[in-house]
Design an enzyme around this catalytic site. Sequence first.
Site, short mmCIF file in Angstrom:
data_model
loop_
_atom_site.label_atom_id
_atom_site.label_comp_id
_atom_site.label_asym_id
_atom_site.label_seq_id
_atom_site.Cartn_x
_atom_site.Cartn_y
_atom_site.Cartn_z
N SER A 46 -59.86 35.48 -51.61
CA SER A 46 -58.43 35.28 -51.46
C SER A 46 -57.78 36.58 -50.97
CB SER A 46 -57.83 34.79 -52.78
OG SER A 46 -56.53 34.27 -52.60
N ASP A 171 -58.67 28.27 -50.79
CA ASP A 171 -58.86 29.51 -51.54
C ASP A 171 -60.20 29.56 -52.28
OD1 ASP A 171 -58.52 31.73 -53.29
OD2 ASP A 171 -56.35 31.43 -53.25
#
Length: 295
Positions: A46, A171
Amino acid sequence: MQNPATTFSDVALIIEGGGTRNAYTAAIIDQFIAHGIHFGWVGGVSAGASHTVNYLSADRFRTVSSFVDFAADRGSSGIRPLLKGQGYFNAKFIYETSPGPDQPFPFDFAAFQADPTPFQLSAVRADTGETVYWDRRDATDLNNLMKRVRASSTMPGFMPIPHIDGHPYVDGAVGETGGIMLQPAIDAGFTRFLFLASRPRDYWRPEITRPGFIKAALRRYPSIASATIARPALYNSVKQHLLDLEKQGSAFLFFADDMNIQNTEINLKKLRATFNLGMAQTKRDWPDIMDFLRG
């Protein structure tokens, strides 16, 4: 060429995500670059994926600006791009347009390529729930690299879901790593770890109290809904593993002492204050970090 005196080839650097909370850890990445500190391996998820590639390109400007000035730009973050259908964070512009050579936040791909440090980024296939890992073999050019950084950073609901080779990705924090790339570092053969957290030491992810809401919000991607619901237990388990390694002397854990913002913060004053807090802690902890790295 890396300086052997500052290359700690037996240590893996693991960088946690956390959206704009990573303004805090931008400070320590900045100082690693400033002091020419290199590691044997780097892994990020991320926002940690952005830190990873900015660090490997030795770009102090992008390291800081990505989570401070650029993050606060209301043209690429906030209600304006959300209303345009670009997401709360305009990921296509942030990751795929702005790194270009004629843009205000160009990415030095040549410098990135010149650093031989192995790295891994992770994301999750939204259609299957499979965790996917990417490394230098996938970073064949700037576009391919940044598409993967974007995929790793795509928060469902906040950002449009990108596709790579026809597959949708979200993500990596909801994947099998729990958002912490410890197991991939272990699988790469490392036994010593430096972990950069965007949360305080006493933070533990709470159980999802409204799983039905998550399932409804992510009904197009049921595997991601399930992974999101399962994430707290996985995250906490990986964190406990890190704490155990710390007790054994095998890990140095840099937890944020004073985290006052959420992962979607875009207020420039607050982001700058967060970076300054991270820098103060970095300078305070620097001697202990170096003692650990030198073994």
